[in-house]
Design a protein around this motif. Sequence first.
Motif, PDB file in Angstrom:
ATOM      1  N   LEU A 112      -2.800  51.345 -36.092  1.00 22.57           N
ATOM      2  CA  LEU A 112      -2.848  51.554 -34.838  1.00 22.57           C
ATOM      3  C   LEU A 112      -3.739  50.622 -33.737  1.00 22.57           C
ATOM      4  CD1 LEU A 112      -3.208  55.407 -34.842  1.00 22.57           C
ATOM      5  CD2 LEU A 112      -1.067  54.016 -34.354  1.00 22.57           C
ATOM      6  N   GLN A 113      -5.025  50.260 -34.355  1.00 23.84           N
ATOM      7  CA  GLN A 113      -5.892  49.434 -33.727  1.00 23.84           C
ATOM      8  C   GLN A 113      -5.578  47.849 -33.777  1.00 23.84           C
ATOM      9  OE1 GLN A 113      -9.802  50.375 -35.023  1.00 23.84           O
ATOM     10  NE2 GLN A 113      -9.751  52.425 -34.043  1.00 23.84           N
ATOM     11  N   LEU A 114      -5.183  47.499 -35.008  1.00 23.27           N
ATOM     12  CA  LEU A 114      -4.965  45.972 -35.309  1.00 23.27           C
ATOM     13  C   LEU A 114      -3.455  45.774 -35.110  1.00 23.27           C
ATOM     14  CD1 LEU A 114      -7.682  45.273 -38.165  1.00 23.27           C
ATOM     15  CD2 LEU A 114      -7.846  44.670 -35.637  1.00 23.27           C
ATOM     16  N   GLY A 115      -2.866  46.707 -35.493  1.00 18.42           N
ATOM     17  CA  GLY A 115      -0.997  46.272 -35.184  1.00 18.42           C
ATOM     18  C   GLY A 115      -0.475  45.744 -36.359  1.00 18.42           C
ATOM     19  N   TYR A 116      -1.367  46.032 -37.537  1.00 20.92           N
ATOM     20  CA  TYR A 116      -0.436  45.621 -38.868  1.00 20.92           C
ATOM     21  C   TYR A 116       0.112  46.679 -39.527  1.00 20.92           C
ATOM     22  CZ  TYR A 116      -3.392  41.238 -38.620  1.00 20.92           C
ATOM     23  OH  TYR A 116      -4.333  40.226 -38.133  1.00 20.92           O
ATOM     24  N   PRO A 117       1.058  46.190 -40.183  1.00 17.69           N
ATOM     25  CA  PRO A 117       1.867  47.472 -41.044  1.00 17.69           C
ATOM     26  C   PRO A 117       1.162  48.004 -42.244  1.00 17.69           C
ATOM     27  CG  PRO A 117       2.895  45.256 -41.669  1.00 17.69           C
ATOM     28  CD  PRO A 117       1.815  44.891 -40.572  1.00 17.69           C
ATOM     29  N   THR A 118       1.281  49.310 -42.328  1.00 31.63           N
ATOM     30  CA  THR A 118       0.459  49.927 -43.536  1.00 31.63           C
ATOM     31  C   THR A 118       0.578  49.159 -44.954  1.00 31.63           C
ATOM     32  OG1 THR A 118       0.829  51.798 -42.239  1.00 31.63           O
ATOM     33  CG2 THR A 118      -0.027  52.067 -44.435  1.00 31.63           C
ATOM     34  N   TYR A 119       1.618  48.774 -45.195  1.00 35.60           N
ATOM     35  CA  TYR A 119       1.823  48.145 -46.550  1.00 35.60           C
ATOM     36  C   TYR A 119       1.011  46.823 -46.701  1.00 35.60           C
ATOM     37  CZ  TYR A 119       4.885  44.611 -44.507  1.00 35.60           C
ATOM     38  OH  TYR A 119       5.518  43.602 -43.651  1.00 35.60           O
ATOM     39  N   PHE A 120       0.526  46.330 -45.500  1.00 36.99           N
ATOM     40  CA  PHE A 120      -0.584  45.192 -45.661  1.00 36.99           C
ATOM     41  C   PHE A 120      -1.872  45.636 -46.317  1.00 36.99           C
ATOM     42  CE2 PHE A 120      -3.249  41.807 -43.452  1.00 36.99           C
ATOM     43  CZ  PHE A 120      -2.662  40.862 -43.891  1.00 36.99           C
ATOM     44  N   LEU A 121      -2.149  46.967 -46.286  1.00 38.81           N
ATOM     45  CA  LEU A 121      -3.494  47.267 -47.081  1.00 38.81           C
ATOM     46  C   LEU A 121      -3.220  47.081 -48.357  1.00 38.81           C
ATOM     47  CD1 LEU A 121      -4.104  50.418 -44.943  1.00 38.81           C
ATOM     48  CD2 LEU A 121      -5.516  48.619 -44.984  1.00 38.81           C
ATOM     49  N   SER A 122      -1.945  47.513 -49.080  1.00 40.74           N
ATOM     50  CA  SER A 122      -1.760  47.319 -50.651  1.00 40.74           C
ATOM     51  C   SER A 122      -1.891  45.914 -50.958  1.00 40.74           C
ATOM     52  CB  SER A 122      -0.245  47.670 -50.911  1.00 40.74           C
ATOM     53  OG  SER A 122      -0.215  49.238 -50.531  1.00 40.74           O
ATOM     54  N   SER A 124      -8.932  38.923 -36.301  1.00 40.98           N
ATOM     55  CA  SER A 124      -8.146  40.055 -35.776  1.00 40.98           C
ATOM     56  C   SER A 124      -8.801  41.086 -34.843  1.00 40.98           C
ATOM     57  CB  SER A 124      -7.463  40.910 -36.888  1.00 40.98           C
ATOM     58  OG  SER A 124      -6.644  40.171 -37.875  1.00 40.98           O
ATOM     59  N   HIS A 125     -10.083  41.291 -35.388  1.00 35.35           N
ATOM     60  CA  HIS A 125     -10.936  42.167 -34.672  1.00 35.35           C
ATOM     61  C   HIS A 125     -11.383  41.699 -33.377  1.00 35.35           C
ATOM     62  CE1 HIS A 125     -11.750  45.479 -37.508  1.00 35.35           C
ATOM     63  NE2 HIS A 125     -11.905  44.447 -38.367  1.00 35.35           N
ATOM     64  N   LEU A 126     -11.193  40.420 -33.159  1.00 36.20           N
ATOM     65  CA  LEU A 126     -11.554  39.463 -32.055  1.00 36.20           C
ATOM     66  C   LEU A 126     -10.366  39.683 -31.176  1.00 36.20           C
ATOM     67  CD1 LEU A 126     -13.717  37.623 -30.672  1.00 36.20           C
ATOM     68  CD2 LEU A 126     -12.456  35.645 -31.765  1.00 36.20           C
ATOM     69  N   ALA A 127      -9.380  39.498 -31.514  1.00 36.04           N
ATOM     70  CA  ALA A 127      -8.198  39.525 -30.899  1.00 36.04           C
ATOM     71  C   ALA A 127      -7.707  40.893 -30.044  1.00 36.04           C
ATOM     72  CB  ALA A 127      -6.714  39.234 -31.740  1.00 36.04           C
ATOM     73  N   VAL A 128      -8.280  41.847 -30.781  1.00 37.14           N
ATOM     74  CA  VAL A 128      -8.093  43.162 -30.119  1.00 37.14           C
ATOM     75  C   VAL A 128      -9.318  43.594 -29.350  1.00 37.14           C
ATOM     76  CG1 VAL A 128      -6.328  43.925 -31.794  1.00 37.14           C
ATOM     77  CG2 VAL A 128      -8.716  44.476 -32.158  1.00 37.14           C
ATOM     78  N   GLY A 129     -10.350  42.950 -29.064  1.00 33.82           N
ATOM     79  CA  GLY A 129     -11.577  43.147 -28.415  1.00 33.82           C
ATOM     80  C   GLY A 129     -12.407  44.435 -28.885  1.00 33.82           C
ATOM     81  N   ASP A 130     -12.618  44.278 -30.288  1.00 36.51           N
ATOM     82  CA  ASP A 130     -13.320  45.282 -31.082  1.00 36.51           C
ATOM     83  C   ASP A 130     -14.798  44.903 -30.695  1.00 36.51           C
ATOM     84  OD1 ASP A 130     -11.443  46.886 -31.839  1.00 36.51           O
ATOM     85  OD2 ASP A 130     -11.376  46.119 -33.953  1.00 36.51           O
ATOM     86  N   SER A 131     -15.644  46.093 -30.706  1.00 33.47           N
ATOM     87  CA  SER A 131     -17.120  45.744 -30.782  1.00 33.47           C
ATOM     88  C   SER A 131     -17.598  45.011 -31.729  1.00 33.47           C
ATOM     89  CB  SER A 131     -17.646  47.388 -30.647  1.00 33.47           C
ATOM     90  OG  SER A 131     -17.667  47.849 -31.938  1.00 33.47           O
ATOM     91  N   ALA A 132     -18.846  44.508 -31.596  1.00 36.87           N
ATOM     92  CA  ALA A 132     -19.358  43.631 -32.411  1.00 36.87           C
ATOM     93  C   ALA A 132     -19.571  44.122 -33.871  1.00 36.87           C
ATOM     94  CB  ALA A 132     -21.104  43.149 -31.909  1.00 36.87           C
ATOM     95  N   ALA A 133     -19.848  45.687 -33.861  1.00 42.53           N
ATOM     96  CA  ALA A 133     -20.199  46.485 -35.126  1.00 42.53           C
ATOM     97  C   ALA A 133     -19.017  46.060 -35.988  1.00 42.53           C
ATOM     98  CB  ALA A 133     -20.447  47.805 -34.907  1.00 42.53           C
ATOM     99  N   GLU A 134     -17.879  45.921 -35.563  1.00 44.18           N
ATOM    100  CA  GLU A 134     -16.458  45.800 -36.441  1.00 44.18           C
ATOM    101  C   GLU A 134     -16.594  44.395 -36.946  1.00 44.18           C
ATOM    102  OE1 GLU A 134     -14.189  47.919 -37.071  1.00 44.18           O
ATOM    103  OE2 GLU A 134     -15.027  49.385 -35.975  1.00 44.18           O
ATOM    104  N   TYR A 135     -17.356  43.399 -36.657  1.00 43.19           N
ATOM    105  CA  TYR A 135     -17.459  42.074 -37.271  1.00 43.19           C
ATOM    106  C   TYR A 135     -18.645  42.006 -38.322  1.00 43.19           C
ATOM    107  CZ  TYR A 135     -15.344  40.593 -32.971  1.00 43.19           C
ATOM    108  OH  TYR A 135     -14.559  40.619 -31.874  1.00 43.19           O
ATOM    109  N   PHE A 136     -19.232  43.018 -38.570  1.00 43.45           N
ATOM    110  CA  PHE A 136     -20.455  42.976 -39.672  1.00 43.45           C
ATOM    111  C   PHE A 136     -19.676  42.773 -40.849  1.00 43.45           C
ATOM    112  CE2 PHE A 136     -23.328  45.191 -42.492  1.00 43.45           C
ATOM    113  CZ  PHE A 136     -24.370  44.069 -42.457  1.00 43.45           C
ATOM    114  N   GLY A 137     -19.172  43.927 -41.378  1.00 42.71           N
ATOM    115  CA  GLY A 137     -18.507  43.806 -42.685  1.00 42.71           C
ATOM    116  C   GLY A 137     -17.749  42.581 -43.160  1.00 42.71           C
ATOM    117  N   PRO A 138     -16.733  42.021 -42.282  1.00 39.71           N
ATOM    118  CA  PRO A 138     -16.248  40.831 -42.789  1.00 39.71           C
ATOM    119  C   PRO A 138     -17.030  39.641 -42.569  1.00 39.71           C
ATOM    120  CG  PRO A 138     -15.074  41.820 -40.862  1.00 39.71           C
ATOM    121  CD  PRO A 138     -15.923  42.893 -41.464  1.00 39.71           C
ATOM    122  N   GLY A 139     -17.795  39.721 -41.572  1.00 37.95           N
ATOM    123  CA  GLY A 139     -19.012  38.661 -41.599  1.00 37.95           C
ATOM    124  C   GLY A 139     -19.759  38.571 -42.851  1.00 37.95           C
TER     125      GLY A 139
END
Length: 130
Positions: free
Chosen positions: A40-50, A89-104
């Motif tokens: 919903l937020q990033l717009g990727y299909p669910t199978y991408f998680l697998s 991906s988080h940057l493209a959808v305008g997520d808050s800075a907290a969303e960058y912590f894990g991948p960063g």
Amino acid sequence: MTKRNKIIYWVATCWLALGMVSTAIVQLIKMEEEVEKTSLQLGYPTYFLSIIGVWKLLGVIAILIPKNPLVKEWAYAGFAFLMTGAIFSHLAVGDSAAEYFGPGLLLVLTVVSWYFRPAERRLTTVNQAS
């Protein structure tokens, strides 16, 4: 390799492996929050998680087992691709800075682990005289 560098390598590698395995499990079991964020937020299909969950598990196996430096290089590159992709991906959808912590953090651990890896875990090239 100095004792200091060996400690840095193993601490970074263990934290990297733990982070990748834990996020892979969340993605493979398709936890509700992860599905919502990805679809919903990033717009990727669910199978991408697998797909990325399996890639992460295979990458962890590759960086932890001895030998096969070429496979390790690809695993580190794959981790870098996954984490930079997550950040952008988080940057493209305008997520808050907290969303960058894990991948960063996982990207930093990937670079530190790769940089401090022991010689036997490095890909060597053979210089040929011309």
